[in-house]
Scaffold this motif. Sequence first.
Motif, mmCIF file in Angstrom:
data_model
loop_
_atom_site.group_PDB
_atom_site.id
_atom_site.type_symbol
_atom_site.label_atom_id
_atom_site.label_comp_id
_atom_site.label_asym_id
_atom_site.label_seq_id
_atom_site.Cartn_x
_atom_site.Cartn_y
_atom_site.Cartn_z
ATOM 1 N N ALA A 1 6.600 0.676 8.680
ATOM 2 C CA ALA A 1 7.502 1.825 8.623
ATOM 3 C C ALA A 1 8.911 1.422 9.034
ATOM 4 N N ARG A 2 9.005 0.601 10.071
ATOM 5 C CA ARG A 2 10.324 0.143 10.536
ATOM 6 C C ARG A 2 11.011 -0.708 9.477
ATOM 7 N N LYS A 3 10.278 -1.616 8.862
ATOM 8 C CA LYS A 3 10.868 -2.487 7.844
ATOM 9 C C LYS A 3 11.375 -1.693 6.644
ATOM 10 N N LEU A 4 10.717 -0.607 6.319
ATOM 11 C CA LEU A 4 11.127 0.186 5.163
ATOM 12 C C LEU A 4 12.289 1.119 5.454
ATOM 13 N N THR A 5 12.554 1.397 6.706
ATOM 14 C CA THR A 5 13.588 2.387 7.037
ATOM 15 C C THR A 5 14.769 1.811 7.812
ATOM 16 N N THR B 1 1.033 5.931 7.646
ATOM 17 C CA THR B 1 0.603 4.546 7.784
ATOM 18 C C THR B 1 0.209 4.312 9.234
ATOM 19 N N ASP B 2 -0.713 3.381 9.450
ATOM 20 C CA ASP B 2 -1.060 3.034 10.833
ATOM 21 C C ASP B 2 -0.329 1.765 11.275
ATOM 22 N N ALA C 1 0.833 -1.208 0.000
ATOM 23 C CA ALA C 1 0.000 0.000 0.000
ATOM 24 C C ALA C 1 0.866 1.257 0.000
ATOM 25 N N ILE C 2 1.902 1.265 0.824
ATOM 26 C CA ILE C 2 2.816 2.416 0.866
ATOM 27 C C ILE C 2 3.481 2.603 -0.493
ATOM 28 N N LEU C 3 3.967 1.514 -1.075
ATOM 29 C CA LEU C 3 4.646 1.609 -2.367
ATOM 30 C C LEU C 3 3.707 2.102 -3.466
ATOM 31 N N GLU C 4 2.486 1.589 -3.490
ATOM 32 C CA GLU C 4 1.531 2.022 -4.512
ATOM 33 C C GLU C 4 1.139 3.489 -4.313
ATOM 34 N N GLY C 5 0.918 3.888 -3.072
ATOM 35 C CA GLY C 5 0.612 5.291 -2.806
ATOM 36 C C GLY C 5 1.722 6.215 -3.274
ATOM 37 N N LYS D 1 5.444 8.669 8.553
ATOM 38 C CA LYS D 1 4.873 8.845 9.887
ATOM 39 C C LYS D 1 3.885 7.726 10.205
ATOM 40 N N THR D 2 3.939 7.255 11.435
ATOM 41 C CA THR D 2 2.941 6.308 11.921
ATOM 42 C C THR D 2 1.839 7.108 12.599
ATOM 43 N N ILE D 3 0.598 6.831 12.195
ATOM 44 C CA ILE D 3 -0.546 7.549 12.744
ATOM 45 C C ILE D 3 -1.508 6.565 13.393
ATOM 46 N N ASP D 4 -2.415 7.082 14.155
ATOM 47 C CA ASP D 4 -3.447 6.273 14.792
ATOM 48 C C ASP D 4 -4.418 5.757 13.734
ATOM 49 N N ARG D 5 -4.927 4.555 13.923
ATOM 50 C CA ARG D 5 -5.894 3.980 12.975
ATOM 51 C C ARG D 5 -7.117 4.872 12.782
#
Length: 123
Positions: free
Chosen positions: A71-75, A65-66, A45-49, A102-106
Amino acid sequence: MEVYTDASRRECVVGIGYVIHFDKVYDGSKSFEGDYSSMDGEILAILEGLRIASQHHDGHVEIHTDCDEAARKLTSKQTGKWKEYQESFEWLVGKFESYELKTIDRADNTQADHKAREAMWSA
């Protein structure tokens, strides 16, 4: 530019969704059938966005992303398929002047969640 992403999974289907806020709102979804985990979905989803966002803008982008683990795996340094995802992420964010992941709340990600669920159930 802000990019919100999410994924939803059931059985052998992952649905991904994105909502992009720029000069107007761009949104979309896609489904993948096969042996994908929820984490695969979040990263896809992150990659497509980012892929869609890069077609409209090349300045600063904030990716939301929630899923903290995605996020950790990508960075951070990865191996195997996670390394391939990480390399794709680095290539895509390289199309922008700068980025923040950024990690956000669902609760703040309901539009992308809706698009992901829509894709999952339509598959």
